[in-house]
Design a protein around this motif. Structure first.
Motif, mmCIF file in Angstrom:
data_model
loop_
_atom_site.group_PDB
_atom_site.id
_atom_site.type_symbol
_atom_site.label_atom_id
_atom_site.label_comp_id
_atom_site.label_asym_id
_atom_site.label_seq_id
_atom_site.Cartn_x
_atom_site.Cartn_y
_atom_site.Cartn_z
ATOM 1 N N VAL A 122 -7.185 0.780 8.022
ATOM 2 C CA VAL A 122 -8.507 0.166 7.862
ATOM 3 C C VAL A 122 -8.942 0.317 6.411
ATOM 4 N N GLY A 123 -9.485 -0.779 5.851
ATOM 5 C CA GLY A 123 -10.056 -0.695 4.505
ATOM 6 C C GLY A 123 -9.078 -1.016 3.392
ATOM 7 N N PHE A 124 -8.040 -1.788 3.711
ATOM 8 C CA PHE A 124 -7.146 -2.263 2.657
ATOM 9 C C PHE A 124 -7.974 -3.088 1.665
ATOM 10 N N PRO A 125 -7.641 -3.059 0.351
ATOM 11 C CA PRO A 125 -8.447 -3.774 -0.642
ATOM 12 C C PRO A 125 -8.721 -5.224 -0.244
ATOM 13 N N GLY A 126 -9.984 -5.604 -0.299
ATOM 14 C CA GLY A 126 -10.364 -6.984 -0.008
ATOM 15 C C GLY A 126 -10.609 -7.248 1.462
ATOM 16 N N GLU A 127 -10.441 -6.238 2.326
ATOM 17 C CA GLU A 127 -10.652 -6.448 3.768
ATOM 18 C C GLU A 127 -12.123 -6.761 4.036
ATOM 19 N N TYR B 142 0.815 -1.216 0.000
ATOM 20 C CA TYR B 142 0.000 0.000 0.000
ATOM 21 C C TYR B 142 0.844 1.259 0.000
ATOM 22 N N CYS B 143 2.166 1.129 0.190
ATOM 23 C CA CYS B 143 2.972 2.269 0.644
ATOM 24 C C CYS B 143 3.824 2.890 -0.459
ATOM 25 N N ILE B 144 3.832 4.201 -0.473
ATOM 26 C CA ILE B 144 4.552 4.933 -1.516
ATOM 27 C C ILE B 144 5.973 5.318 -1.094
ATOM 28 N N VAL B 145 6.253 5.161 0.205
ATOM 29 C CA VAL B 145 7.545 5.641 0.727
ATOM 30 C C VAL B 145 8.765 5.076 -0.032
ATOM 31 N N PRO B 146 8.813 3.767 -0.327
ATOM 32 C CA PRO B 146 9.998 3.268 -1.040
ATOM 33 C C PRO B 146 10.200 3.937 -2.405
ATOM 34 N N SER C 287 -5.525 4.642 1.910
ATOM 35 C CA SER C 287 -5.517 5.635 0.835
ATOM 36 C C SER C 287 -4.786 5.040 -0.364
ATOM 37 N N LYS C 288 -5.455 5.074 -1.502
ATOM 38 C CA LYS C 288 -4.892 4.449 -2.702
ATOM 39 C C LYS C 288 -3.756 5.312 -3.254
ATOM 40 N N ARG C 289 -2.560 4.744 -3.386
ATOM 41 C CA ARG C 289 -1.418 5.501 -3.902
ATOM 42 C C ARG C 289 -1.020 4.969 -5.268
ATOM 43 N N THR C 290 -1.140 5.822 -6.264
ATOM 44 C CA THR C 290 -0.831 5.431 -7.636
ATOM 45 C C THR C 290 0.574 4.839 -7.725
ATOM 46 N N GLY C 291 0.665 3.705 -8.424
ATOM 47 C CA GLY C 291 1.989 3.095 -8.626
ATOM 48 C C GLY C 291 2.295 1.992 -7.631
ATOM 49 N N THR C 292 1.539 1.924 -6.530
ATOM 50 C CA THR C 292 1.780 0.834 -5.568
ATOM 51 C C THR C 292 0.955 -0.388 -5.992
ATOM 52 N N PRO C 293 1.404 -1.594 -5.640
ATOM 53 C CA PRO C 293 0.662 -2.800 -6.038
ATOM 54 C C PRO C 293 -0.791 -2.795 -5.549
ATOM 55 N N ALA C 294 -1.039 -2.261 -4.351
ATOM 56 C CA ALA C 294 -2.411 -2.303 -3.811
ATOM 57 C C ALA C 294 -3.374 -1.449 -4.629
ATOM 58 N N ALA C 295 -2.838 -0.445 -5.317
ATOM 59 C CA ALA C 295 -3.715 0.453 -6.070
ATOM 60 C C ALA C 295 -4.419 -0.297 -7.198
ATOM 61 N N SER C 296 -3.774 -1.343 -7.713
ATOM 62 C CA SER C 296 -4.423 -2.068 -8.810
ATOM 63 C C SER C 296 -5.121 -3.337 -8.333
ATOM 64 N N MET C 297 -5.209 -3.514 -7.000
ATOM 65 C CA MET C 297 -5.938 -4.685 -6.496
ATOM 66 C C MET C 297 -7.423 -4.447 -6.655
ATOM 67 N N GLU C 298 -8.128 -5.511 -7.046
ATOM 68 C CA GLU C 298 -9.577 -5.364 -7.158
ATOM 69 C C GLU C 298 -10.152 -5.317 -5.747
ATOM 70 N N GLU C 299 -11.471 -5.194 -5.705
ATOM 71 C CA GLU C 299 -12.164 -5.209 -4.407
ATOM 72 C C GLU C 299 -11.746 -4.082 -3.484
ATOM 73 N N GLN C 300 -11.658 -2.865 -3.996
ATOM 74 C CA GLN C 300 -11.454 -1.747 -3.085
ATOM 75 C C GLN C 300 -12.726 -1.689 -2.212
ATOM 76 N N VAL C 301 -12.565 -1.481 -0.925
ATOM 77 C CA VAL C 301 -13.704 -1.562 0.000
ATOM 78 C C VAL C 301 -14.533 -0.268 -0.064
ATOM 79 N N PRO C 302 -15.885 -0.391 -0.126
ATOM 80 C CA PRO C 302 -16.721 0.822 -0.211
ATOM 81 C C PRO C 302 -16.487 1.766 0.979
ATOM 82 N N GLN C 303 -16.524 3.057 0.675
ATOM 83 C CA GLN C 303 -16.226 4.097 1.661
ATOM 84 C C GLN C 303 -17.027 3.994 2.965
#
Ligand code: SAH
Ligand code: SF4
Ligand code: F3S
Length: 488
Positions: A350-355, A206-210, A381-397
């Motif tokens: 809280v709310g990582f994709p698929g949670e 999920y993380c953009i820091v690297p 929070s979805k961060r463009t370019g991270t693997p989690a951003a393209s995971m399906e099943e983003q959890v509804p707000q």
């Protein structure tokens, strides 16, 4: 000690030196000439305002940026009504970025009133090409953009801004060097952050820091220890060793074999240093040796920030955290066995994709079992370019929000019970500030990082004094100073 270089002795009419940090001192001297001319023309010094918008690592960078600007002779401003406004940005969650865009609108109105004003942006958000592109297109009044790898170049870049009216943009993709011998302006005279490593190689999904801070680089222990010795001589009593994952310190150091536990033991020996903290510990790399070092070193504070992120082993795997719920719980057990009085804090997303609800209940379960002193809770929070951003099943707000509220309630309920366990005892407090809200009171921190407010005056700031924790207020104490001095 870095501030001893006499800028007036530098020949600013010669060619700039190639070598760092000499090159930057040359540009500081050139900027100082501009400061003097400004003062003559306007009857006042030019003012600079640096705003730190990120984590402790960014805060430390901001001190370096401020140090450079003050060395040039600029005056520190308290707010954005200044001649240079520099935002040191964060991009870990989208709301950090939105804050920058929001404030830029405000800066534009200020710039219209002050023709001298320069606006500069640096830090993690500037490492994202999309952010830089948007600023170029929509916020053309920004004068300077640079990233995380070249903050040491502030003097040179600012000088370029003074002679060039076009937007100056200098963002590096990566770096293998760090330029350390530059001025810094510490926020507190008695405590300081110390970078022990830069970057991160963990790539939590999920993380953009690297991506914005680059690959993990440890500083040689000799350099770190020298810096801390100098800080101690300068009156610093508490150091915070900084890195995205301090537990992997030393792993990529070619020239020496050292791990974080060994470094802690060496810092513990430094005379004058009374408290040692560190941030952040990744559970997967927290070794037996480190637990032993923490236990043995009397100066290491009784506090460990150990980010959990999720209590569900399934989600932890998707997050690429490389530990399970059971391993985390077992680690906490071992830490508490070695140090029963340790205070544990954490970060939870809280709310990582698929949670699912079940996954979330696992997180609540860990929170109830560990009983954290406190926890920072974040909406994913979805961060463009991270693997989690393209995971399906983003959890509804709505679901995420509901889980977030339930988690926060539980965290706070437990925290208010756990934090108050030292009520009525006498503990050492490092006094940090005069209290803003209550006249005649000062505020300080316990070894476990909790705040204590007690009657006292500014002369106590920077001292470690015994305080009786008279009244427990949930997340802080009201205390009463006991007799006894700062010694020992
Ligand atoms: N290196 C540190 C964390 C730095 S970021 C560590 O691993 O602990 C601080 C915290 O921000 C993380 O612990 C995480 O909880 C949170 N965070 C990071 N990326 C996030 C994202 N995309 N959405 C929500 N929270 C995030
Ligand atoms: Fe991000 Fe993970 Fe690195 Fe922390 S360890 S900075 S959460 S990638
Ligand atoms: Fe933010 Fe950069 Fe720190 S993204 S959390 S300021 S490393």
């Amino acid at each position: 000690m870095y501030n001893e270089i006499d800028l007036d002795k530098i020949d600013i009419n010669s060619e700039p030196p190639e070598k760092e940090p000499d090159r930057q001192y040359y540009f500081m001297a050139k900027c100082r000439k501009w400061v003097k001319d400004f003062e003559q023309k306007n009857g006042r010094l030019p003012k600079a305002f640096v705003l730190n918008m990120g984590c402790q690592m960014n805060a430390r960078d901001s001190e370096k940026l401020k140090g450079i600007l003050l060395q040039m002779g600029m005056e520190a401003a308290e707010d954005e009504t200044a001649d240079l406004v520099l935002y040191n940005t964060c991009t870990v969650r989208d709301n950090a970025n939105q804050k920058v865009y929001g404030r830029l609108g405000y800066l534009q109105t200020l710039k219209k009133k002050n023709s001298h004003m320069k606006i500069a942006l640096c830090g993690c958000m500037m490492q994202e090409p999309e952010a830089v592109e948007r600023i170029r297109k929509t916020y053309g009044f920004v004068d300077l953009i640079f990233g995380t790898h070249n903050i040491f170049k502030l003097a040179e870049l600012f000088f370029q801004c003074l002679v060039d009216s076009a937007m100056v943009v200098d963002v590096w993709d990566s770096t293998d060097k760090s330029v350390e011998q530059l001025p810094t302006e510490r926020k507190y005279f008695f405590k300081s952050g110390v970078n022990i490593m830069y970057g991160c190689d963990n790539f939590c999904s999920y993380c953009i820091v690297p991506y914005v801070r680059g690959r993990e680089r440890s500083r040689p222990s000799k350099e770190i220890l020298k810096e801390i010795r100098e800080l101690a001589k300068d009156g610093v009593k508490e150091v915070m060793l900084l890195g995205q994952n301090v537990n992997s310190y030393g792993k990529n150091l070619a020239q020496e074999q050292i791990c974080f536990g060994q470094l802690l033991r060496q810092v513990n020996e430094i005379e004058g240093i009374r408290r040692i903290r560190f941030m952040t510990s990744h559970p997967k790399d927290l070794s037996e040796d480190l637990i032993a070092a923490m236990r043995d070193c009397e100066k290491v504070c009784r506090h460990l920030h150990l980010p959990l992120q999720s209590g569900s082993s399934r989600i932890l795997k998707l997050m690429n955290r490389r530990y399970t719920k059971e391993q985390y719980l077992e680690l906490v057990e071992r830490i508490r066995q070695a140090m029963p009085d340790i205070s544990l804090t954490t970060d939870i997303i809280v709310g990582f994709p698929g949670e699912t609800e079940e996954d979330f209940l696992e997180t609540l379960d860990v929170v109830r079992k560990v009983r954290f002193d406190s926890a920072f809770t974040f909406l994913y929070s979805k961060r463009t370019g991270t693997p989690a951003a393209s995971m399906e099943e983003q959890v509804p707000q709505e679901l995420v929000k509901d889980r977030f509220d339930r988690l926060l309630k539980e965290v706070q309920r437990i925290s208010s019970q756990v934090c108050m366990r030292d009520a009525k005892t006498v503990q050492k407090v490092l006094v940090e500030d005069e209290n803003d809200h209550q006249k005649g009171y000062v505020s300080g921190r316990l070894s476990n990082n909790l705040l204590v407010h007690f009657p006292g005056d500014a002369s106590l700031i920077g001292q470690i004094v015994p305080v009786e924790l008279v009244e427990a207020k949930g997340f802080y104490y009201i205390g009463r100073q006991q007799s006894g001095s700062d010694a020992g």
